[in-house]
Structures are given as C-alpha cells and as structure tokens.
Design a protein around this motif. Structure first.
Motif, PDB file in Angstrom:
ATOM      1  N   ALA A  95      13.379  25.948   5.064  1.00 58.59           N
ATOM      2  CA  ALA A  95      13.346  24.587   4.535  1.00 58.59           C
ATOM      3  C   ALA A  95      14.554  23.803   5.034  1.00 58.59           C
ATOM      4  N   VAL A  96      14.334  22.504   5.244  1.00 61.92           N
ATOM      5  CA  VAL A  96      15.383  21.615   5.730  1.00 61.92           C
ATOM      6  C   VAL A  96      15.394  20.363   4.875  1.00 61.92           C
ATOM      7  N   VAL A  97      16.568  19.988   4.383  1.00 61.26           N
ATOM      8  CA  VAL A  97      16.736  18.712   3.693  1.00 61.26           C
ATOM      9  C   VAL A  97      17.757  17.890   4.473  1.00 61.26           C
ATOM     10  N   ALA A  98      17.728  16.581   4.248  1.00 66.57           N
ATOM     11  CA  ALA A  98      18.622  15.688   4.967  1.00 66.57           C
ATOM     12  C   ALA A  98      19.935  15.505   4.224  1.00 66.57           C
ATOM     13  N   ARG A 153      23.019  11.968  11.049  1.00 67.86           N
ATOM     14  CA  ARG A 153      23.212  13.346  10.579  1.00 67.86           C
ATOM     15  C   ARG A 153      21.828  13.994  10.541  1.00 67.86           C
ATOM     16  N   ALA A 154      21.619  14.972  11.407  1.00 69.01           N
ATOM     17  CA  ALA A 154      20.255  15.450  11.602  1.00 69.01           C
ATOM     18  C   ALA A 154      20.198  16.951  11.836  1.00 69.01           C
ATOM     19  N   THR A 155      19.023  17.488  11.579  1.00 66.80           N
ATOM     20  CA  THR A 155      18.686  18.866  11.927  1.00 66.80           C
ATOM     21  C   THR A 155      17.442  18.831  12.799  1.00 66.80           C
ATOM     22  N   ILE A 156      17.499  19.523  13.924  1.00 67.75           N
ATOM     23  CA  ILE A 156      16.360  19.602  14.841  1.00 67.75           C
ATOM     24  C   ILE A 156      15.838  21.025  14.811  1.00 67.75           C
ATOM     25  N   VAL A 157      14.566  21.180  14.534  1.00 65.94           N
ATOM     26  CA  VAL A 157      13.948  22.497  14.371  1.00 65.94           C
ATOM     27  C   VAL A 157      12.879  22.684  15.439  1.00 65.94           C
ATOM     28  N   ARG A 158      12.890  23.843  16.030  1.00 66.85           N
ATOM     29  CA  ARG A 158      11.855  24.213  16.999  1.00 66.85           C
ATOM     30  C   ARG A 158      11.193  25.498  16.542  1.00 66.85           C
ATOM     31  N   GLY A 196      16.596  13.882   9.225  1.00 67.69           N
ATOM     32  CA  GLY A 196      17.946  13.339   9.249  1.00 67.69           C
ATOM     33  C   GLY A 196      18.127  12.090   8.418  1.00 67.69           C
ATOM     34  N   THR A 197      19.359  11.572   8.468  1.00 66.66           N
ATOM     35  CA  THR A 197      19.747  10.355   7.769  1.00 66.66           C
ATOM     36  C   THR A 197      20.642   9.537   8.688  1.00 66.66           C
TER      37      THR A 197
END
Length: 339
Positions: free
Chosen positions: A281-284, A196-201, A145-146
């Motif tokens: 893939a995840v970017v902020a 602003r975030a992405t949470i991955v499990r 996140g950012t």
C-alpha cells in the motif's frame, strides 16, 4: 499537441520542397504522430494535415500533393483512419481499468498488476496526484504523490504532471527514470514548487519495485501483519538543484525520513527498491500531513479488506471523520488465491 502540429507542418513543407507528390509522403508522418497521441489530438493532426494537402493542391506555389482523385482519396482515407486507430489504441490500453462502486466523494479504479490486481483511490484533495498505467503483458506503473507550490497545485499543473507520467510510462521505463522525467517537469512548470511522490512498478510476474521521493514509506502485509517496507527516501522532485550547481536543502517528509540535500541524480535522487508482501500500500505525503505522527495507525487498515479496492477506499478516510485525503494505492501482486 504543439509538437505534433509542428511536425505535421514541417513534413508538408519538406514534401513540397522535395517535390514529393505521393500520398504516403504527405500522410505517413502525420499518421504516426496521430496514432501515438490522444484521440482528440489525432483528430486535430489529421484535420491540419488535410488542410495542408488541400492547400498544396489549390495553391501550387511549390510542387505539392498529387491532385488526381485516387491520390486524394488515398490520403483522405488514411487521415480519416488516424483518429480511429488512436481511439482504438487508447481503448485497448484502458479497457482493463474499471471503476469500483463506492461513495460519491471518492473514485476507486482497479487495474491488473502482474498476476494480481491493484486499486487507486482519488478524491480531489488539495495537491493530489495519482495515476495508474497498465503495461503490455500485464505490468503496471503507478504514481502517488502530493504537489506543493501555487503554480503546481492547480488543476492545470496537476494534470500536466499526471500526463507527463502517463506519456513516459512505457514497459521499459524504470521508477528511477520516471522520477528523473518528473523532476525535470516540475522544474519546468514551477521552479519554486516540488512533488513528493512514490513511483511503483509491478512487472508481469508480480514483482514490485518502488522509488520514494520525499513521500511516506510504503506499507507491506505478510500474512495478516502489516509493517513499513523500509524503502529508502530520496528528496522531493524539483526540490534540489540540477547536478553541477549548488544544492539547497531537501524537503523533510513526515513519514519519518528526512529528504537528503545535494545534487539531483538523473533519477531525482530516488533509489528504486524491491518491495515484497502479499499486499503493498502507498499513501501520499498529504495523508501523513493530515494525520500527523499517528499516520502509522494506517497499518491496521491495509489488511482489513479482502480486495484492494476496499483497502484503497479505506485509506482515504480523513482523520476524525474529516474530508477524505488521497490518493491511495493498494497492490495485491499475487493471484487472489494467494492473498
């Protein structure tokens, strides 16, 4: 730390008032608090518990710890073991996290993710938030996140967010639950800021689930083709008022999705969704901000490397050779033979 010290003090007062003199009554709760904390906190808790034990013996205003040598030796050995056990617990949890080789301006950490592996790249860019926590049984929880806001975008503010995530990243924690915890943490730290975030499990079988809170969409790779995952976007964490109050408009992410306004749900408005592909893939949001509307060109980069560490490192490259922008997470949920 303050909660652990307060609990240790309260336990000593309670033992004294109840005239409990056995060592187990004086060291059991401090031991449990210490083992569940970081090694440095555990050492401080043990030292403070030892001070309280000695004080109860030397200044017996109220009945305290037994003063016979065997009782004092039992408490000393128990309190000495607490930091060692906390260190061993932390080492066991982080032993599977290794740092991959790379340039000095980016750090890439690899960690198991179900049957496969994942890589998190961090490079100290403004507002960067990145954490990956391996779970018992081979699962993984990750935060990318950012942060925005003067009170949050400081070393202390970013560290507080990451530590809150790590503390609550348990095997039973869902992305929605973690989003709710982080949403409250942002409100407590900086009411005017947001995350602003992405949470991955990733569970032990390799199934991937993600919650997106005002951040760019995830990227999936099937065979050699990359595409946006289409994970629904919720509002940035801390950007909406709690339920029951008047909501203000949510922030707009440059990922092409507008954050919804409205009352925050227990999960911060995030809707966890399954994500499938041989690579995720995840970017902020900082990446999308730096690259503008052309950020989707990153799709080709995601499939360019054989290992997730190389792909994560590639994703931090700045536009036109500028400063790196992180964090970036790449997950290969299946075993290498399937990639």
């Amino acid at each position: 730390m303050r909660a652990a010290l307060a609990g240790t003090t309260g336990n000593a007062v309670l033992m004294g008032v109840a005239e409990v003199g056995t060592p187990i009554g004086w060291v059991l709760l401090p031991g449990l608090l210490g083992v569940s904390a970081r090694p440095r906190v555990a050492a401080l808790v043990s030292a403070w518990a030892g001070v309280l034990v000695v004080a109860s013996v030397l200044v017996p205003v109220i009945p305290g710890h037994r003063s016979d040598p065997q009782a004092l030796l039992a408490s000393t050995l128990s309190l000495t073991a607490v930091p060692l056990l906390a260190w061993a617990r932390r080492r066991t949890r982080t032993a599977s996290v290794t740092r991959a080789a790379g340039p000095t301006d980016v750090a890439v950490f690899t960690v198991p993710a179900g049957p496969g592996s994942a890589a998190l790249a961090v490079c100290g860019s403004p507002g960067e938030i990145g954490a990956a926590v391996p779970l018992r049984g081979g699962g993984l929880l990750a935060l990318v996140g950012t942060v925005t806001g003067a009170a949050l975008d400081t070393p202390a503010g970013r560290r507080a967010i990451e530590q809150t995530f790590r503390w609550h990243a348990r095997p039973a924690a869902s992305p929605q639950r973690l989003a709710g915890v982080l949403d409250q943490a942002v409100r407590d730290l900086a009411p005017a800021g947001h995350l602003r975030a992405t949470i991955v499990r990733v569970d032990r079988s390799g199934a991937v689930e993600a919650a997106r809170c005002g951040s760019p969409d995830l990227i999936t790779v099937a065979a050699d083709r990359a595409a946006l995952a289409g994970v629904p976007a919720g509002p940035a964490l801390g950007s909406t008022r709690p339920a029951g109050s008047t909501a203000r408009a949510g922030s707009t992410a440059r990922a092409g999705s507008t954050a919804r306004a409205g009352s925050a749900s227990p999960g911060g408005g995030a809707t966890p969704s399954p994500v499938t592909g041989r690579r995720v893939a995840v970017v902020a949001a900082a990446f999308a901000d730096a690259h503008g509307e052309r950020w989707v060109r990153v799709l080709d980069q995601v499939a360019a490397d054989d290992d997730p560490a190389g792909a994560a490192r590639r994703l931090t490259r700045g536009p036109r050779g500028g400063r790196r922008t992180g964090p970036a997470l790449v997950v290969d949920p299946g075993p290498p033979s399937r990639a």
